[in-house]
Design an enzyme around this catalytic site. Sequence first.
Site, PDB file in Angstrom:
ATOM      1  CB  ALA A 131      16.029  38.237  42.630  1.00 40.13           C
ATOM      2  CE  LYS A 132      22.661  37.541  37.691  1.00 42.38           C
ATOM      3  NZ  LYS A 132      23.687  36.883  38.529  1.00 42.38           N
TER       4      LYS A 132
END
Length: 443
Positions: free
Chosen positions: A132-133
């Site tokens: 994720a980011k």
Amino acid sequence: MSGKPRSSRTKLQPSPPAATHALPSYLDQTNLGPWSTYLQQVDRVTPYLGDLARWVETLKRPKRALIVDVPIHLDNGEVAHFEGYRVQHNTSRGPGKGGVRFHQNVTLSEVMALAAWMSIKNAAVNVPYGGAKGGVRVDPRLLSQGELERLTRRYTSEIGIIIGPTKDIPAPDVNTNDQIMAWMMDTYSMNSGETSTGVVTGKPIDLGGSLGRRDATGRGVFTVASEAAQRIGLKIEGARIAVQGFGNVGGVAARLFAEAGSKVVAVQDHTGAVQRAAGLDVAALLAHVAVRGGVAGFKDAETLDPADFWAVACDIMIPAALEGQIDAKNARKIKARMVVEGANGPTTPEADDILGDRGVLVVPDVIANAGGVTVSYFEWVQDFSSFFWTESEINQRLVRIMTEAFAGVWNVAQRHKTSLRTATFIVACSRILQARAMRGLYP
Ligand code: GLU
């Protein structure tokens, strides 16, 4: 089943999705940036995935992408709106995991690529996470401390519906640090009614942070670079190092190389570039940057035109800033024997090919900079057990994981005669898609 349509309604249904292989329509198709780099990397690995290749489309779109409005009161009483994102690329192997960046050029397609690289990285070092980011499109240097805190808190609150210690765990990235993680942890905890230390990593030590986390990405870069150097007969002692980016990754890596007897001959950051053929005094340069905010104006060095940085005579080049820095133009100028990617996505696919053809070994981001998230994993485990390890335990475990992961990738590259990037993608994508295949599709 007769094979005939069961009702006239079936006939009216649109034919199965052409969209399956198309780019997500919510992206600006003309400006894909690093997402197009990532897609090309996936295309390169697909022929090596055997039966698992049937699941590869999974990797070509994020599981979930959240866009949020982040309004804050500025100190002058006005209200400003910023655009924020949190993208969960894949959660087949565990919760989402990856940093949050504050930068004026952040876009959805950039955050998608960074989230996807986290999936690959986490699988490459075999920590039990997906990828994720997050990011906010803001230049944090233009904000006061109070504005920065309000921005962080509102952003956290907005993405609070999809993050959590077993859902998705943010961490620092470009222009974010332990103070910002402390505000994120506090905001999430206030909203959930319990002190939830495990919701972010990279926190201050007193709030459930881990010893060794701050240096971990740079230490991982140094560890992997040393392993790679040994395999191509390059001695770290006396090796000439050039570093782009002198923050949490480049600054720490430079310090560790200098301590190991390498010569850091050139450093470039957003303020300019400096060089010294006999080796810069890295401790003095770090002290200068702490006061002045960048390398420009450092006295014990010659000024270097940033345009000439990539042509500097060196053995190891470490891009440790932003994506897309090494392109088809400057890849031809690089004199180093190795490029070790401290940044995420610093090399375009064309540049990868040029460097490969010229015999420059590229140690890719998805293994080279995985030290940060590896110690983030240690931090998360420590938070869950509320039992904290010593710094030497942490560093030993970090070095062991990085060394073993690199050896595995090296062997795959030898066996398939591929670049280290494709080899890392082979290892990582196989793990992700194996998990995907075993879990199957819901419903
Ligand atoms: N932002 C870092 C990276 O790109 C660390 C992520 C983390 O610790 O979750 O790998």
